[in-house]
Write an enzyme that holds these catalytic residues in place. Structure first.
Site, PDB file in Angstrom:
ATOM      1  CG  ASP A  39      -0.279  -0.190   2.544  1.00  0.00           C
ATOM      2  OD1 ASP A  39       0.784  -0.852   2.584  1.00  0.00           O
ATOM      3  OD2 ASP A  39      -0.784   0.315   3.557  1.00  0.00           O
TER       4      ASP A  39
ATOM      5  CD  GLU B 204       3.143  -1.081   7.591  1.00  0.00           C
ATOM      6  OE1 GLU B 204       3.363  -0.996   8.811  1.00  0.00           O
ATOM      7  OE2 GLU B 204       3.256  -0.111   6.823  1.00  0.00           O
ATOM      8  CD  GLU B 205       2.567   3.078   5.511  1.00  0.00           C
ATOM      9  OE1 GLU B 205       2.492   3.502   6.681  1.00  0.00           O
ATOM     10  OE2 GLU B 205       3.614   3.051   4.859  1.00  0.00           O
TER      11      GLU B 205
ATOM     12  CG  HIS C 131       5.663   7.811   6.128  1.00  0.00           C
ATOM     13  ND1 HIS C 131       4.688   7.531   7.066  1.00  0.00           N
ATOM     14  CD2 HIS C 131       6.038   6.596   5.653  1.00  0.00           C
ATOM     15  CE1 HIS C 131       4.517   6.220   7.146  1.00  0.00           C
ATOM     16  NE2 HIS C 131       5.335   5.627   6.302  1.00  0.00           N
TER      17      HIS C 131
HETATM   18 NI    NI Z   1       6.621   1.006   5.386  1.00  0.00          NI
END
Ligand code: NI
Length: 404
Positions: free
Chosen positions: A83, A141-142, A367
């Site tokens: 993702d 996962e996020e 990020h």
């Molecule tokens: Ni990651």
């Protein structure tokens, strides 16, 4: 080495062009957590071009592929997350995101491409495999509650003897890998506090209960949990990351909302912290005549790497890349990862693939809107997984045989 190192290197070289190409395709077409429709379809379609794989969909946007070797043996699972994040990309390379406001800013595009490359290589070597390899392409996962637990609930870990996962990692320079036993990534819990005061005119504070002033004391006092209530040798982070109150300069707002995160490794500490926090919230609001609500939510479990599997993988990595390229120190961080869900079903280890390269300007943290990875890390990831599979299947197989 379970299989001739030269043969493995040759096989890995066969995907040298595919893996960056796949990664760039995925990078250009990022999708948010739980919405990885096109990504899962791309993975599914690509896997079906490799002989010997049994491809399935454990959940709507995840993909699993099973590869049985010619001989019976243990089952090893390999996991990649797929993702992306709600970030507007600021890179201007030709494969930058074409999905506005969404970006692969954590490297999961690379993880997916690495695992596809690993599947292609191992598919070509299946006659030499003694056991089963299970490729887990995980969604979400996020975003809590995460895709890993959903895949586990769908049964992907049934019969699995050991599990490996990896993350492309900016703090490590490209050309190195990091692996260490024990605590690696923390439990990322969250909380929400509402201070219930009494609103009124800013010029008459004595007729109000000021939720902003009380909330501010809560922000600073919560740090006493870390600094004065818990063992300094036990890592802990308490952060208020959101403080919302008020509408205008002449109004004292009636309530304030505080949201934040708590990061820890020790399970007992994790249980102890919420009541310590609530005691502070309760005491401060009572002292000032305010009320409160306190909500606490446990996030992912911490990633704690199994001693034995980690030792096996480290030995494999050292043999593959040389000892000078395998780092073991300073890897743990207070970040979170739902790979831990797979570790509840089988011993496993999560390792880090160096992806930073200041000489090429690849320095932006995970990020960040200008995040990218050095693509030289991709073939290393494939090699690490391919060698790891052969070595760990051999180790686990020998251990199983000895136990009989
Ligand atoms: Ni990651």
């Amino acid at each position: 080495m379970a299989k001739d190192a030269g043969a493995l290197a040759t096989a890995a070289a066969a995907v040298q062009e595919d893996v960056p190409r796949w990664r760039r395709h995925l990078h250009a077409h990022p999708e948010l957590s739980f919405h990885e429709e096109a990504t899962a379809q791309f993975v599914d379609d690509t896997l079906r071009t490799f002989p010997g794989l049994e491809v399935s969909r454990p959940t709507r946007t995840s993909v699993m592929a099973r590869l049985s070797g010619a001989a019976h043996g243990p089952v090893i699972a390999l996991r990649a997350d797929m993702d992306a994040l709600p970030i507007t990309e600021e890179n201007d390379f030709e494969f930058a995101s074409t999905n506005p406001g969404v970006m692969h800013a954590c490297g999961h595009d690379g993880h997916t491409a690495i695992l596809l490359g690993t599947a292609k290589v191992l598919s070509g070597l299946r006659q030499d495999l003694k056991g089963e390899v299970r490729f887990l392409f995980q969604h979400a996962e996020e975003l809590f509650p995460g895709g890993a637990q959903q895949m586990v609930d769908a049964g992907v870990m049934e019969g699995v003897d050991l599990v490996l996962g990896a993350h492309l990692w900016m703090p490590i320079e490209v050309g190195k890998v990091g692996v260490a036993a024990g605590p690696l990534l923390a439990a990322p819990d969250t909380f929400r506090i509402v201070v219930q005061g009494r609103g009124g005119h800013a010029a008459q504070p004595h007729l109000t209960v000021d939720s902003v002033a009380v909330g501010a004391q809560i922000v600073t006092n919560l740090q006493h949990v870390v600094a004065r209530c818990t063992d300094p040798f036990d890592p802990l982070v308490v952060s208020v990351t959101k403080f919302i109150a008020g509408t205008a300069d002449n109004i004292i707002p009636g309530s304030a909302e505080l949201v934040g995160t708590v990061r820890s490794f020790n399970p007992q500490l994790r249980k102890d912290v919420p009541p310590l926090m609530e005691r502070i919230v309760k005491g401060l609001t009572e002292a000032h005549g305010a009320g409160y609500t306190f909500e606490y939510r446990n996030g992912y479990r911490p990633v704690i790497n199994d001693e034995k599997v980690t030792r096996w993988l480290r030995e494999s990595l050292v043999e593959t890349f040389g000892p000078e390229r395998v780092v073991a120190e300073g890897l743990a961080s207070m970040g979170g990862e739902d790979f831990s869900a797979f570790q509840t079903k089988a011993p496993g280890t999560f390792f880090l693939i160096g992806a930073g390269n200041p000489a090429k300007g690849i320095v932006h943290p995970h990020h960040h809107p200008r995040f990218t990875v050095d693509e030289d890390a991709l073939p290393m990831g494939v090699q690490a997984f391919v060698h790891g599979v052969f070595d760990l299947l051999e180790r686990a197989g020998a251990e199983k045989a000895a136990a009989l």
